[in-house]
Design an enzyme around this catalytic site. Structure first.
Site, PDB file in Angstrom:
ATOM      1  N   ILE A  46       0.997  -1.085   0.081  1.00 26.20           N
ATOM      2  CA  ILE A  46       0.031  -0.056  -0.257  1.00 26.20           C
ATOM      3  C   ILE A  46       1.080   1.397   0.236  1.00 26.20           C
ATOM      4  O   ILE A  46       1.922   1.298   0.592  1.00 26.20           O
ATOM      5  CB  ILE A  46      -1.184  -0.069   1.325  1.00 26.20           C
ATOM      6  CG1 ILE A  46      -2.054   1.258   1.069  1.00 26.20           C
ATOM      7  CG2 ILE A  46      -0.157  -0.021   2.347  1.00 26.20           C
ATOM      8  CD1 ILE A  46      -3.154   1.109   2.110  1.00 26.20           C
ATOM      9  N   CYS A  47       0.447   2.190  -0.655  1.00 29.15           N
ATOM     10  CA  CYS A  47       1.028   3.691  -0.678  1.00 29.15           C
ATOM     11  C   CYS A  47       2.415   3.493  -1.174  1.00 29.15           C
ATOM     12  O   CYS A  47       2.637   3.009  -2.417  1.00 29.15           O
ATOM     13  CB  CYS A  47       1.057   3.898   0.848  1.00 29.15           C
ATOM     14  SG  CYS A  47       1.487   5.857   0.912  1.00 29.15           S
ATOM     15  N   GLY A  48       3.351   4.173  -0.794  1.00 26.32           N
ATOM     16  CA  GLY A  48       4.918   4.227  -0.918  1.00 26.32           C
ATOM     17  C   GLY A  48       5.332   2.852  -1.409  1.00 26.32           C
ATOM     18  O   GLY A  48       6.149   2.814  -2.290  1.00 26.32           O
ATOM     19  N   THR A  80       4.174   0.627  -3.334  1.00 22.41           N
ATOM     20  CA  THR A  80       3.846   0.411  -4.438  1.00 22.41           C
ATOM     21  C   THR A  80       5.008   0.742  -5.297  1.00 22.41           C
ATOM     22  O   THR A  80       5.339   0.098  -6.482  1.00 22.41           O
ATOM     23  CB  THR A  80       2.516   0.962  -4.899  1.00 22.41           C
ATOM     24  OG1 THR A  80       2.547   2.133  -4.861  1.00 22.41           O
ATOM     25  CG2 THR A  80       1.447   0.099  -3.929  1.00 22.41           C
TER      26      THR A  80
END
Length: 209
Positions: free
Chosen positions: A105-107, A109
């Site tokens: 999730i978020c960074g 990725t």
């Protein structure tokens, strides 16, 4: 017979770990028979973005995909400020190659994008140009899912990869639960309606009534 590895989820932890992004995921895994173990680059304590100190249960070089049901990677400033967290992306490759799921999730990725793990899988993130800035080759597989998360097993089936943007921790958790079979379809829908939409009627479904 169910082995301990079938019921152990590993949560990567590092400084500036975005602690709110996986709260639903880990809490409800734990409530449904999973053991959640934290994994750091080393066993030294880390400090989350919320200021909490976490003592990792094991170091990354001790982590084995065959001893896990899932690897969870959250956002952190380190994903966008150098290669310090790249070892976790490499670990994710090892998990997927071994047929064990990964959820990012978020960074995180962006870390997977740099590792080449999103080139051939449907995925989402905060926004498309955030991942484009990594120079990855998977732009055509990006899913603009503002209020959702995306799961893709890859061309060879793989272990399944869940991705989500930073504003969708509930959708992220839902995709993880669906991938692992934590809830059947009816209860999974109810769980999402309860925690995402505050639909009180969904509570009875979760209780099996």
């Amino acid at each position: 017979m169910t082995s301990s590895s079938d019921r152990t989820a590993h949560l990567a932890v590092y400084d500036t770990f975005a602690d709110w992004e996986t709260g639903h995921t880990t809490a409800h895994l734990a409530q449904n028979g999973y053991t959640v173990r934290t994994v750091g680059l080393t066993r030294k304590p880390v400090t989350t973005m919320g200021g909490l100190r976490i003592q990792p249960d094991l170091a990354l070089d001790e982590l084995r995909p065959q001893e896990s049901a899932l690897l969870i990677l959250t956002g952190a400033s380190g994903w966008d400020t150098g290669d310090g967290l790249a070892p976790f992306a490499r670990a994710a490759r090892g998990f997927l190659d071994a047929g064990v799921p990964v959820a990012a999730i978020c960074g995180a990725t962006a870390g997977l994008a740099r590792e080449g793990l999103l080139d051939d899988r449907a995925h989402t993130s905060a926004i498309s140009f955030y991942l484009a800035a990594t120079g990855y080759a998977g732009g055509a597989r990006y899913v603009d899912a503002d209020a959702d998360a995306v799961t893709d097993g890859g061309a060879a089936g793989g272990g399944g990869l869940v991705t989500a943007g930073p504003t969708e921790p509930v959708a992220f958790a839902r995709e993880v639960f669906g991938l692992l079979g934590v809830y059947d379809a009816k209860k999974l829908d109810a769980w999402y309606r309860l925690f995402h939409d505050s639909d009180a009627s969904a509570y009875e479904v979760l209780q099996g009534e």
